[in-house]
Design a protein around this motif. Structure first.
Motif, PDB file in Angstrom:
ATOM      1  N   LEU A 100     -34.293  -0.828 -47.187  1.00 19.24           N
ATOM      2  CA  LEU A 100     -33.146   0.082 -47.153  1.00 19.24           C
ATOM      3  C   LEU A 100     -32.165  -0.179 -46.008  1.00 19.24           C
ATOM      4  CD1 LEU A 100     -34.898   3.498 -47.960  1.00 19.24           C
ATOM      5  CD2 LEU A 100     -33.666   1.999 -49.529  1.00 19.24           C
ATOM      6  N   GLU A 101     -32.697  -0.466 -44.814  1.00 19.34           N
ATOM      7  CA  GLU A 101     -31.802  -0.535 -43.656  1.00 19.34           C
ATOM      8  C   GLU A 101     -30.825  -1.709 -43.689  1.00 19.34           C
ATOM      9  OE1 GLU A 101     -32.495  -0.236 -38.917  1.00 19.34           O
ATOM     10  OE2 GLU A 101     -33.434   1.263 -40.199  1.00 19.34           O
ATOM     11  N   PRO A 102     -31.253  -2.908 -44.123  1.00 20.19           N
ATOM     12  CA  PRO A 102     -30.260  -3.984 -44.236  1.00 20.19           C
ATOM     13  C   PRO A 102     -29.137  -3.657 -45.212  1.00 20.19           C
ATOM     14  CG  PRO A 102     -32.467  -4.905 -44.186  1.00 20.19           C
ATOM     15  CD  PRO A 102     -32.628  -3.416 -44.317  1.00 20.19           C
ATOM     16  N   ALA A 103     -29.471  -2.948 -46.293  1.00 19.28           N
ATOM     17  CA  ALA A 103     -28.437  -2.543 -47.251  1.00 19.28           C
ATOM     18  C   ALA A 103     -27.449  -1.578 -46.593  1.00 19.28           C
ATOM     19  CB  ALA A 103     -29.073  -1.898 -48.479  1.00 19.28           C
ATOM     20  N   ALA A 104     -27.982  -0.638 -45.818  1.00 22.31           N
ATOM     21  CA  ALA A 104     -27.117   0.312 -45.122  1.00 22.31           C
ATOM     22  C   ALA A 104     -26.256  -0.401 -44.085  1.00 22.31           C
ATOM     23  CB  ALA A 104     -27.968   1.391 -44.449  1.00 22.31           C
ATOM     24  N   THR A 105     -26.828  -1.387 -43.415  1.00 23.83           N
ATOM     25  CA  THR A 105     -26.084  -2.132 -42.397  1.00 23.83           C
ATOM     26  C   THR A 105     -24.950  -2.937 -43.038  1.00 23.83           C
ATOM     27  OG1 THR A 105     -28.128  -2.290 -41.101  1.00 23.83           O
ATOM     28  CG2 THR A 105     -26.319  -3.744 -40.470  1.00 23.83           C
ATOM     29  N   ALA A 106     -25.220  -3.516 -44.199  1.00 25.39           N
ATOM     30  CA  ALA A 106     -24.175  -4.246 -44.921  1.00 25.39           C
ATOM     31  C   ALA A 106     -23.051  -3.305 -45.355  1.00 25.39           C
ATOM     32  CB  ALA A 106     -24.778  -4.945 -46.140  1.00 25.39           C
ATOM     33  N   MET A 107     -23.408  -2.123 -45.820  1.00 25.50           N
ATOM     34  CA  MET A 107     -22.403  -1.131 -46.206  1.00 25.50           C
ATOM     35  C   MET A 107     -21.560  -0.725 -45.006  1.00 25.50           C
ATOM     36  SD  MET A 107     -24.840   1.220 -48.672  1.00 25.50           S
ATOM     37  CE  MET A 107     -23.673   2.586 -48.787  1.00 25.50           C
ATOM     38  N   ALA A 108     -22.209  -0.600 -43.845  1.00 22.87           N
ATOM     39  CA  ALA A 108     -21.493  -0.179 -42.639  1.00 22.87           C
ATOM     40  C   ALA A 108     -20.454  -1.210 -42.215  1.00 22.87           C
ATOM     41  CB  ALA A 108     -22.485   0.062 -41.503  1.00 22.87           C
ATOM     42  N   ALA A 109     -20.712  -2.485 -42.498  1.00 18.44           N
ATOM     43  CA  ALA A 109     -19.773  -3.538 -42.087  1.00 18.44           C
ATOM     44  C   ALA A 109     -18.379  -3.304 -42.654  1.00 18.44           C
ATOM     45  CB  ALA A 109     -20.306  -4.906 -42.524  1.00 18.44           C
ATOM     46  N   ALA A 110     -18.313  -2.727 -43.838  1.00 17.27           N
ATOM     47  CA  ALA A 110     -17.014  -2.492 -44.470  1.00 17.27           C
ATOM     48  C   ALA A 110     -16.393  -1.158 -44.065  1.00 17.27           C
ATOM     49  CB  ALA A 110     -17.178  -2.530 -45.991  1.00 17.27           C
ATOM     50  N   ILE A 147     -25.458   3.100 -36.955  1.00 18.00           N
ATOM     51  CA  ILE A 147     -25.031   2.138 -37.974  1.00 18.00           C
ATOM     52  C   ILE A 147     -25.186   2.725 -39.369  1.00 18.00           C
ATOM     53  CG2 ILE A 147     -25.570  -0.085 -39.047  1.00 18.00           C
ATOM     54  CD1 ILE A 147     -26.332  -1.081 -36.234  1.00 18.00           C
ATOM     55  N   VAL A 148     -26.333   3.360 -39.625  1.00 19.47           N
ATOM     56  CA  VAL A 148     -26.581   3.923 -40.957  1.00 19.47           C
ATOM     57  C   VAL A 148     -25.594   5.056 -41.250  1.00 19.47           C
ATOM     58  CG1 VAL A 148     -28.264   5.099 -42.425  1.00 19.47           C
ATOM     59  CG2 VAL A 148     -29.004   3.226 -40.948  1.00 19.47           C
ATOM     60  N   GLN A 149     -25.271   5.849 -40.244  1.00 19.97           N
ATOM     61  CA  GLN A 149     -24.270   6.907 -40.434  1.00 19.97           C
ATOM     62  C   GLN A 149     -22.922   6.297 -40.821  1.00 19.97           C
ATOM     63  OE1 GLN A 149     -24.449   9.010 -36.699  1.00 19.97           O
ATOM     64  NE2 GLN A 149     -25.998  10.450 -37.432  1.00 19.97           N
ATOM     65  N   ALA A 150     -22.620   5.129 -40.263  1.00 23.37           N
ATOM     66  CA  ALA A 150     -21.354   4.463 -40.571  1.00 23.37           C
ATOM     67  C   ALA A 150     -21.315   3.930 -42.003  1.00 23.37           C
ATOM     68  CB  ALA A 150     -21.110   3.323 -39.589  1.00 23.37           C
ATOM     69  N   SER A 151     -22.467   3.863 -42.667  1.00 22.21           N
ATOM     70  CA  SER A 151     -22.488   3.413 -44.064  1.00 22.21           C
ATOM     71  C   SER A 151     -21.799   4.411 -44.983  1.00 22.21           C
ATOM     72  CB  SER A 151     -23.932   3.193 -44.539  1.00 22.21           C
ATOM     73  OG  SER A 151     -24.595   4.432 -44.763  1.00 22.21           O
ATOM     74  N   GLY A 152     -21.713   5.671 -44.530  1.00 19.72           N
ATOM     75  CA  GLY A 152     -21.058   6.705 -45.322  1.00 19.72           C
ATOM     76  C   GLY A 152     -21.931   7.317 -46.397  1.00 19.72           C
ATOM     77  N   ASN A 153     -23.213   6.951 -46.431  1.00 15.83           N
ATOM     78  CA  ASN A 153     -24.127   7.479 -47.445  1.00 15.83           C
ATOM     79  C   ASN A 153     -25.102   8.441 -46.777  1.00 15.83           C
ATOM     80  OD1 ASN A 153     -26.433   7.752 -49.250  1.00 15.83           O
ATOM     81  ND2 ASN A 153     -25.544   6.081 -50.428  1.00 15.83           N
ATOM     82  N   SER A 154     -24.888   9.738 -46.961  1.00 15.55           N
ATOM     83  CA  SER A 154     -25.692  10.744 -46.266  1.00 15.55           C
ATOM     84  C   SER A 154     -27.147  10.750 -46.727  1.00 15.55           C
ATOM     85  CB  SER A 154     -25.075  12.136 -46.458  1.00 15.55           C
ATOM     86  OG  SER A 154     -25.034  12.484 -47.835  1.00 15.55           O
ATOM     87  N   VAL A 155     -27.394  10.422 -48.000  1.00 16.80           N
ATOM     88  CA  VAL A 155     -28.768  10.386 -48.504  1.00 16.80           C
ATOM     89  C   VAL A 155     -29.532   9.243 -47.841  1.00 16.80           C
ATOM     90  CG1 VAL A 155     -30.228  10.048 -50.535  1.00 16.80           C
ATOM     91  CG2 VAL A 155     -28.160  11.431 -50.715  1.00 16.80           C
ATOM     92  N   LEU A 156     -28.919   8.076 -47.781  1.00 15.98           N
ATOM     93  CA  LEU A 156     -29.542   6.918 -47.154  1.00 15.98           C
ATOM     94  C   LEU A 156     -29.795   7.194 -45.676  1.00 15.98           C
ATOM     95  CD1 LEU A 156     -30.468   4.064 -47.805  1.00 15.98           C
ATOM     96  CD2 LEU A 156     -28.146   3.254 -47.346  1.00 15.98           C
ATOM     97  N   CYS A 157     -28.845   7.838 -45.044  1.00 13.12           N
ATOM     98  CA  CYS A 157     -28.978   8.169 -43.626  1.00 13.12           C
ATOM     99  C   CYS A 157     -30.167   9.102 -43.397  1.00 13.12           C
ATOM    100  CB  CYS A 157     -27.693   8.828 -43.131  1.00 13.12           C
ATOM    101  SG  CYS A 157     -27.632   9.055 -41.351  1.00 13.12           S
TER     102      CYS A 157
END
Length: 223
Positions: A100-110, A147-157
């Motif tokens: 899960l965390e690498p996916a969230a980190t990739a989302m945060a990059a954008a 970083i995960v908060q920056a992904s914008g996905n509250s469920v993932l966070c």
């Protein structure tokens, strides 16, 4: 089906169908029990169970309300359950984080804002080059949470926040026993931050994977 389970299912159906919405107050106990064909005792037990997992909010002297049903609130129950993990399941928690965390980190990059990048940079700079293991692990938790908060996905966070606890002791143990653990962690953090600053989602994903996998690999070799 046990009567309490039946009562829980009926209240759940009311919420899922929209008959009860976030913030709504439940009807009086006697009225709701009659409407649902339940005993007041089974309804009371169902309300107690649903309040424990943050579906309902029992306010003494005021009534019972449906909560906001916000993911972060609902997933607090996950954190409670996770606290009962056994040491032999830590690898499984790390494996889930590695998914899960690498996916969230990739989302945060954008999505990550400049102010968030500055905050992460300040965290790393405040640690210096030779922090204690405890300081590093505390920063590690905050660094990844940011970083995960920056992904914008509250469920993932919320999911990752709940899953991070069981791996904390493993990370401290690694820092105390593996010679280069502190310097390697700092290097990986800087590499993740650099990828985020470059808006390079794949590099961010790769470094996050390496970061978590290195802890997992070390722990697997020591068990």
């Amino acid at each position: 089906m046990a009567v309490t389970d039946e009562a829980i299912e009926k209240i759940k159906e009311m919420i899922v169908s929209g008959a009860l919405r976030p913030g709504d107050r439940l009807p009086k106990e006697s009225e709701l029990a009659a409407d649902l064909g339940l005993s007041r005792n089974s309804l009371r037990e169902a309300v107690r169970a649903l309040s424990l997992i943050r579906i309902l909010d029992v306010r003494q002297g005021d009534g019972t309300y449906v909560t906001s049903l916000d993911p972060q609130l609902l997933l607090e129950a996950l954190s409670f359950v996770v606290d009962f993990h056994r040491d032999d399941t830590v690898l499984e928690f790390l494996a889930v984080r590695r998914i899960l965390e690498p996916a969230a980190t990739a989302m945060a990059a954008a999505r990550i804002a400049e102010s968030q990048l500055e905050a992460l940079t300040e965290q790393l700079e405040a640690l210096g080059t030779s922090p204690s293991v405890e300081e590093l692990v505390a920063c590690d938790l905050e660094f990844h949470r940011g970083i995960v908060q920056a992904s914008g996905n509250s469920v993932l966070c919320s999911l990752l926040d709940g899953l991070s606890g069981p791996t904390t002791r493993a990370r401290i143990w690694r820092g105390l026993t593996q010679e280069d653990a502190v310097s390697r962690t700092l290097h990986e953090h800087r590499a993740i931050l650099a990828a985020l600053r470059d808006r390079d989602a794949e590099a961010a994903r790769s470094w996050a994977t390496v970061h978590i996998a290195s802890v997992e690999q070390w722990l697997r070799s020591t068990l």
